[in-house]
Each structure stands twice: as C-alpha cells, then as structure tokens.
Enzyme design. Structure first.
Site, PDB file in Angstrom:
ATOM      1  N   GLU A  85       0.832  -1.223   0.000  1.00 43.99           N
ATOM      2  CA  GLU A  85       0.000   0.000   0.000  1.00 43.99           C
ATOM      3  C   GLU A  85       0.856   1.258   0.000  1.00 43.99           C
ATOM      4  OE1 GLU A  85      -2.804   0.456  -0.869  1.00 43.99           O
ATOM      5  OE2 GLU A  85      -3.168  -1.697  -0.877  1.00 43.99           O
TER       6      GLU A  85
HETATM    7  C1  LIG Z   1       2.829  -9.753   0.297  1.00 42.93           C
HETATM    8  C2  LIG Z   1       2.583  -8.660  -0.664  1.00 42.93           C
HETATM    9  C3  LIG Z   1       1.276  -8.331  -1.020  1.00 42.93           C
HETATM   10  C4  LIG Z   1       1.048  -7.316  -1.949  1.00 42.93           C
HETATM   11  N1  LIG Z   1      -0.235  -7.069  -2.373  1.00 42.93           N
HETATM   12  C5  LIG Z   1      -0.427  -6.262  -3.450  1.00 42.93           C
HETATM   13  C6  LIG Z   1      -1.705  -6.165  -4.074  1.00 42.93           C
HETATM   14  O1  LIG Z   1      -2.680  -6.761  -3.623  1.00 42.93           O
HETATM   15  N2  LIG Z   1      -1.830  -5.398  -5.194  1.00 42.93           N
HETATM   16  C7  LIG Z   1      -0.773  -4.730  -5.731  1.00 42.93           C
HETATM   17  O2  LIG Z   1      -0.938  -4.070  -6.743  1.00 42.93           O
HETATM   18  N3  LIG Z   1       0.456  -4.768  -5.149  1.00 42.93           N
HETATM   19  C8  LIG Z   1       0.648  -5.537  -4.037  1.00 42.93           C
HETATM   20  N4  LIG Z   1       1.890  -5.629  -3.463  1.00 42.93           N
HETATM   21  C9  LIG Z   1       2.968  -4.832  -4.010  1.00 42.93           C
HETATM   22  C10 LIG Z   1       3.384  -3.694  -3.084  1.00 42.93           C
HETATM   23  O3  LIG Z   1       2.391  -2.727  -2.992  1.00 42.93           O
HETATM   24  C11 LIG Z   1       4.734  -3.166  -3.607  1.00 42.93           C
HETATM   25  O4  LIG Z   1       5.700  -4.160  -3.310  1.00 42.93           O
HETATM   26  C12 LIG Z   1       5.101  -1.825  -3.022  1.00 42.93           C
HETATM   27  O5  LIG Z   1       4.230  -0.841  -3.505  1.00 42.93           O
HETATM   28  C13 LIG Z   1       6.529  -1.408  -3.349  1.00 42.93           C
HETATM   29  O6  LIG Z   1       6.827  -1.584  -4.704  1.00 42.93           O
HETATM   30  P1  LIG Z   1       8.148  -2.381  -5.120  1.00 42.93           P
HETATM   31  O7  LIG Z   1       8.123  -3.678  -4.379  1.00 42.93           O
HETATM   32  O8  LIG Z   1       8.239  -2.452  -6.586  1.00 42.93           O
HETATM   33  O9  LIG Z   1       9.333  -1.509  -4.540  1.00 42.93           O
HETATM   34  P2  LIG Z   1      10.048  -0.271  -5.274  1.00 42.93           P
HETATM   35  O10 LIG Z   1       9.031   0.635  -5.851  1.00 42.93           O
HETATM   36  O11 LIG Z   1      11.098  -0.794  -6.180  1.00 42.93           O
HETATM   37  O12 LIG Z   1      10.720   0.477  -4.047  1.00 42.93           O
HETATM   38  C14 LIG Z   1      11.904  -0.010  -3.405  1.00 42.93           C
HETATM   39  C15 LIG Z   1      12.271   0.925  -2.262  1.00 42.93           C
HETATM   40  O13 LIG Z   1      12.591   2.224  -2.782  1.00 42.93           O
HETATM   41  C16 LIG Z   1      11.817   3.216  -2.137  1.00 42.93           C
HETATM   42  N5  LIG Z   1      11.437   4.230  -3.123  1.00 42.93           N
HETATM   43  C17 LIG Z   1      10.953   4.022  -4.354  1.00 42.93           C
HETATM   44  N6  LIG Z   1      10.704   5.188  -4.966  1.00 42.93           N
HETATM   45  C18 LIG Z   1      11.013   6.163  -4.100  1.00 42.93           C
HETATM   46  C19 LIG Z   1      10.958   7.581  -4.128  1.00 42.93           C
HETATM   47  N7  LIG Z   1      10.491   8.246  -5.187  1.00 42.93           N
HETATM   48  N8  LIG Z   1      11.378   8.253  -3.027  1.00 42.93           N
HETATM   49  C20 LIG Z   1      11.813   7.602  -1.944  1.00 42.93           C
HETATM   50  N9  LIG Z   1      11.883   6.264  -1.864  1.00 42.93           N
HETATM   51  C21 LIG Z   1      11.497   5.554  -2.915  1.00 42.93           C
HETATM   52  C22 LIG Z   1      10.595   2.496  -1.588  1.00 42.93           C
HETATM   53  O14 LIG Z   1      10.085   3.152  -0.439  1.00 42.93           O
HETATM   54  C23 LIG Z   1      11.140   1.122  -1.243  1.00 42.93           C
HETATM   55  O15 LIG Z   1      11.678   1.124   0.050  1.00 42.93           O
HETATM   56  C24 LIG Z   1       2.133  -6.598  -2.490  1.00 42.93           C
HETATM   57  C25 LIG Z   1       3.442  -6.898  -2.093  1.00 42.93           C
HETATM   58  C26 LIG Z   1       3.671  -7.922  -1.212  1.00 42.93           C
HETATM   59  C27 LIG Z   1       5.098  -8.255  -0.869  1.00 42.93           C
END
Ligand SMILES: Cc1cc2nc3c(=O)[nH]c(=O)nc-3n(C[C@H](O)[C@H](O)[C@H](O)COP(=O)(O)OP(=O)(O)OC[C@H]3O[C@@H](n4cnc5c(N)ncnc54)[C@H](O)[C@@H]3O)c2cc1C
Length: 598
Positions: A441
């Site tokens: 989220e």
């Molecule tokens: C168990 C689980 C359930 C999930 N359920 C859903 C679901 O139902 N539907 C869905 O769509 N998604 C879902 N997700 C996905 C989840 O919402 C994403 O993993 C999350 O939004 C982060 O995206 P990412 O993993 O690609 O990390 P990234 O976007 O690659 O981010 C990596 C890190 O960089 C930081 N970061 C990135 N951009 C910036 C910025 N501009 N400024 C500062 N920091 C930054 C982030 O805070 C994070 O710490 C789920 C994930 C998991 C693991």
C-alpha cells in the site's frame, strides 16, 4: 499456545467516553447504532475473532496456500469455513451502503471490529479487506450498471475483490506500467499483461473474484496520465448476472513469502481478458486512489492489530515466566525467582507497546469517525473539515502504526527471550506478519513523502493548520485544570516541535527539495507522536471526568489509563525533540557520499 482477547471494554471507552459517539446521531446509520447495539456488535465480533479466526492463525501460517496444477488455489484448512461464517454473519457489509445490501452502520464500528479480526488472523482478513477497497472504488467511480452488477454480491461476500497495480518492473512508480487495454468495439476491452504480488488474487473461498486492474489503453499518454482502471471478473457474468464463462485471467504462481502465509499472493496473468472501464479513460489512478486510501487505513489497522495481540501474549508471559529477583527485593519469595514483569526494563518494553496500542486504537477510531462525518454529514463545512483530517491522517496512520506495529511485535517477541524465536509460541509469526504492513500500500518512505510533499501544502495548508489549532485549543482549555495540566504541558511541547519542523520545511525545502525528502520519515513520526499524544490527552480527560463522576465500576481500568497516559507523556513524547533536531539538520550529511561509496 498464543492467546487473544478482543479489547471490547477499551474500544467502548474510546467510542462512548472519548469520542462521544451518541453526539453523532444525526449522521446516516448512527441512529441505528445505539450504545446497546454497539456493545452487542463488538461482543459478537470479538467472540468471532477469538473463537473462529484466532485458532486458524497458526494453521494458516504453517500450511500456507497451494496452487493446484489446474491453476486453482487452495487456502489453508478451515479458512473457507471461517470465511463462510464471516459472510453469514454479515460482517463484510457492516458499514456498506444499504442500497446495495449493506447494513449502513458507522465505519468507525466496522474499524473497531476490524481490529479484533485482524489481530486474530491478519492473513484471513485480507480476503474481505481487499474486497472492501474494491467495493469503495466501484461505489465512487463505477457506472450504475457496474454498481448493480457487482456491489451486492461483493457486499454479501459471495464474490471477493482484488487490487492489481504492481508489475515486475513497477511498484512505487506506477507511471511505468505496461499492462495493455485494447478496445473491442463493444464497450469492453481486451486486457493483457502480468501483475505480481496480488493479494487474494486466486482462492477457493468465493464464487467469483472481481479484479480491479490498472492498464494503459492503446495510444494513451506515457506516465501516470495514461492509466485507466478496469473491472476484470474471474468469471464473466452471464445474462442473469451470475458467474458464467471463465475469463482470460489466471494465477501463474503464488509467492513464497516471509509471513501472511494464509493469504494467497499471486502472479496474475491477463491474456486478452475481458475488462470494463471504471470511470473515465486515463483517470484510473485517480479512481484507484479511492481504493488505496481505504486500504492504507486498513493496513495501518493491521500494524496496530498485530502489536495488540503480540502485547497481550508478551504481558501474559512476563507475568508467568520467573527469572531473577526484583532490584527492590524479592516479590515472590515463595518461588525460586520473581516473574520477569518485576524488572524495570521489561516494564519499559511492555509499557511502551501498551501506550502506543491504546493511543493507536483511539487514533484509528477518531479518524474512522471523521470518515463517517466526511461521507454522511449534511453540513458542508463539517464534511470538509472531517475530510481534511482523513487525508492528513491517512499517511500517518499507515506509516507510523505499521512501523511501530513491527517494532512492537519484535519488542514483544523479545520478552520471551529464546522462546520468542521458537515457532510454537507464535511470536515469530506476529513479527513476520507485521513486516509486510510497512511495505505494501505504498512503502512507508512513500507515505512520509505523501505527508510532506502533498498533504502539508494541500489547500494552502488548511488541514495541518486546523489540526494545530484543534490541539492548541485543547491545551488552552484544559491547562488550568490541575488533573490535566501535566498532559497539556507535554502535549504543547510536542506540538511546538511539530510546528517548528513544519516551519523549517517551509523555509528550507522549497529551494532544496532534498531537505524535505531527508526529513520526511522523521516528520511523519513526529506528527504521529503528537497525534497519539493528543489522543492520550483526550483519554486522560475522559478518564479523569469519569473517575470524578463515580467511575461506574471501572475505577481500576480508568486509573490504569491515567498511569499509561503519564508514561506516554514522560517517556515517549520527548522523542519529538530528537525528531525535530534531525529534521533541522537537513539533507547534507545524507547526500554527500558518492553512490559508489555505499
Ligand atoms: C505480500 C505482498 C502483497 C502485496 N499485495 C499487493 C496487491 O494486492 N496489489 C498490488 O498491486 N500490489 C501488491 N503488493 C505490491 C506492493 O504494494 C509493492 O511491493 C510496493 O508498492 C513497493 O513496490 P516495489 O516492491 O516495486 O518496490 P520499489 O518501488 O522498487 O521500491 C523499493 C524501495 O525504494 C523506495 N522508493 C521508491 N521510490 C522512491 C521515491 N520516489 N522516493 C523515496 N523512496 C522511494 C521504496 O520506499 C522502497 O523502500 C504486495 C506486495 C507484497 C510483498
């Protein structure tokens, strides 16, 4: 074996004595929520959480979900039956719109019961949780036809919902998403692409699954301005509105993950699946935000809920485990050692978790009540003020209560020493389950940026200024009251740090945005400390007044409230000065090191 008892009395104190629930009788659905009804719903919800959901929590963790060769997903033993009972109890529609079969009771009541159920079994509760978000998005942005077709079954719990944003190469930065939507010429679209990490994406608990999917219509602009939202049902609806032909969406695999094993986290493949546009073309992110905001509050609730169940177990254990003697002399001389609860450091840990939990509950219910006012009041001014608080508090609740939820699950685990590391006690599961709430989220770093970069300045800072004034007014009104001046003094000091940090951003972040990014997480926590402190001051006021009025048989409970309030002000609130100091040193030392040096 872990234990759980729903905190019904504490919830009633907050709803009745702190928030004065009966004052809101003018709001739709509130007149049906007399104090007797509220108590009955909380008792029933608590019983369901304790007796049906909680016994399945470790089962879900151990068994996890299984993808069968035909792509179906089997949920852990007992989940399907428990969800059936949840559905029959009408829990999903508790606060939903009566026009579509909901009971229309206050969202604050739904939030209160939601805490009990998430404490008892977070993984299971995510199936209806995602459905709630999907209902909200369809309700606000769907056409009448879509609402009639999907909402009654979803509110009933016969069908569940999901939220499909994430793709392998794009999580936070949704502007990069590639899932494609091609118009079929009959008003529907062919949706193709892959989504990952989709919670409750496939399972065996509902007759149909209504996927809400973000995709880019062919030829749409690049970036976030070209994203649209679609309904893609697992089974297309036939002429009678029932699930018919299977749609082109399937679960490719389920993720092996650290916690919430009972929830199926799926890779979802869309192969020219039939989808229906929700709202306007290219405004999908806007529509999805309805769902995301709802979900962010629900995730903040998860962080709080896990900290609560972890605390209850740690407190029980600390009363029973005997090790060492109290510094002030033996407290259980008949035993070979004293229970560890005599040790100040054990007390420090338990009191800290307790102080956050009780205030976290109040903050969640206070904010949920604002949501009720924002959606149900007839008074435009009152609606707007409540909506401002809701928007402001959303990233704070999500970010602070989930960071603390994890920290406090770990702290509660620590109370068990080595036994906390052993699966049988259940503490490891709480830690593993709590961890995800900080990530999904919108990772918590993003919540902090939302607060500093968007919410602070929105409408000329109207929401934040109104919050400052409300807290200032509270302090001014109660500072002469000898029972409350202690609390208002500490609250005022914390508020001062928050106001100074806000001013510092105004003066130092425009010209140098890295200063805002560098201080955002500290600021979010600083705001959280003050918001929770404000809850404590209000709870102290309600407890003092109730004690003065005769306590109604609750004197021990109310005195304990005041002791915990004092602990929060003395031991937790001073952290505002540390957070402020970090914010005011800006970004320089953070940004100086070259990337290769890391
Ligand atoms: C168990 C689980 C359930 C999930 N359920 C859903 C679901 O139902 N539907 C869905 O769509 N998604 C879902 N997700 C996905 C989840 O919402 C994403 O993993 C999350 O939004 C982060 O995206 P990412 O993993 O690609 O990390 P990234 O976007 O690659 O981010 C990596 C890190 O960089 C930081 N970061 C990135 N951009 C910036 C910025 N501009 N400024 C500062 N920091 C930054 C982030 O805070 C994070 O710490 C789920 C994930 C998991 C693991």
């Amino acid at each position: 074996m872990p234990v759980y008892k729903a905190p019904v009395d504490d919830t009633l104190f907050i709803l009745n004595d702190v928030l004065g629930f009966e004052r809101y009788n003018n709001l739709a659905g509130f007149s049906d929520a007399s104090s007797d009804i509220i108590e009955a719903v909380l008792q029933e919800g608590g019983k369901f959480a304790e007796e049906v959901l909680f016994p399945l929590n470790q089962v879900g963790d151990r068994e996890g979900c299984e993808r069968l060769p035909d792509g179906q997903v089997k949920t852990p033993t007992g989940f399907k039956q428990a969800f059936e009972q949840y559905r029959e109890g009408g829990w999903l529609g508790l606060a939903a719109d009566p026009e579509y079969g909901g009971q229309g009771l206050p969202y604050a009541l739904h939030t209160a019961v939601g805490e009990f159920m998430s404490s008892a079994n977070m993984a299971l509760m995510m199936y209806p949780g995602l459905t709630q978000g999907a209902i909200a998005a369809i309700q606000v942005h769907g056409s009448d036809e879509q609402k009639q077709a999907y909402l009654p079954k979803m509110i009933e719990g016969t069908w569940t919902g999901t939220m499909n944003l994430t793709e392998p190469h794009c999580g936070t930065d949704l502007g990069m998403l590639r899932t494609k939507a091609v118009p079929k010429g009959d008003g529907s679209y062919k949706i193709s692409g892959q989504k990952i990490f989709i919670s409750a994406g496939e399972h065996d608990m509902a007759e149909n699954i209504v996927h809400l999917v973000l995709a880019r219509i062919e030829g749409a602009p690049e970036g976030t301005k070209g994203i649209s939202l679609f309904i893609v049902p697992k089974f297309k609806l036939n002429a009678a509105g029932e699930p018919g032909e299977k749609n082109g969406v399937s679960c490719g695999s389920i993720e092996e993950k650290m916690g919430i094993h009972g929830n199926s986290t799926c890779v979802m493949n869309y192969d020219e699946a039939e989808g229906y546009l929700v709202g306007t073309e290219n405004r999908g992110l806007n529509a999805m935000f309805v769902m995301m905001n709802e979900a962010r509050l629900a995730v903040g609730l998860q962080g709080h809920a896990i900290a609560e169940v972890a605390y209850q177990n740690a407190a029980n254990y600390a009363r029973e485990r005997i090790q060492g003697r109290a510094l002030s002399g033996a407290k259980a001389p008949e035993k070979k050692a004293d229970p560890i609860i005599v040790h100040p450091d054990v007390r420090r840990t338990l009191m800290t978790i307790r102080a956050f939990n009780e205030a976290g509950r109040a903050l969640l219910l206070w904010t949920a009540l604002k949501s009720d006012i924002a959606h149900r009041s007839d008074d435009e001014k009152e609606k707007q003020a409540a909506d401002d608080v809701l928007g402001l508090m959303t990233p704070i609740i999500k970010g602070v209560l989930t960071d603390k939820g994890f920290d406090h699950a770990v702290a509660a685990q620590q109370m068990y020493g080595g036994h906390g590391y052993i699966e049988e006690w259940g503490m490891s599961q709480f830690v593993r389950d709590a961890r995800i709430a900080m990530i999904y989220e919108g990772a918590n770093g993003i919540q902090a940026l939302d607060l500093v970069g968007r919410k602070l300045g929105l409408n000329g800072g109207r929401a934040v200024m109104a919050f400052f004034k409300e807290v200032e007014d509270f302090c001014a009104e109660n500072r002469e009251n000898e029972k409350l001046s202690f609390f208002t003094k500490h609250l005022k000091k914390g508020l001062g740090d928050l106001q100074a940090s806000t001013m510092w951003f105004m003066q130092n972040a425009m010209a140098k945005p890295d200063n805002a990014g560098a201080g955002s997480t500290d600021y979010m926590h600083l705001f959280g400390l003050v918001a929770l402190g404000y809850m404590w001051a209000q709870m102290a006021k309600a407890a003092s007044e109730k004690l003065a009025a005769g306590a109604n048989g609750q004197s021990t409970y109310l005195e304990n409230k005041l002791i915990t309030a004092k602990f929060y002000m003395e031991k937790v609130m001073p952290e505002t000065a540390l957070r402020r100091a970090r914010i005011e040193t800006g970004a320089d030392s953070m940004m100086e090191l070259a990337a290769e040096a890391f």
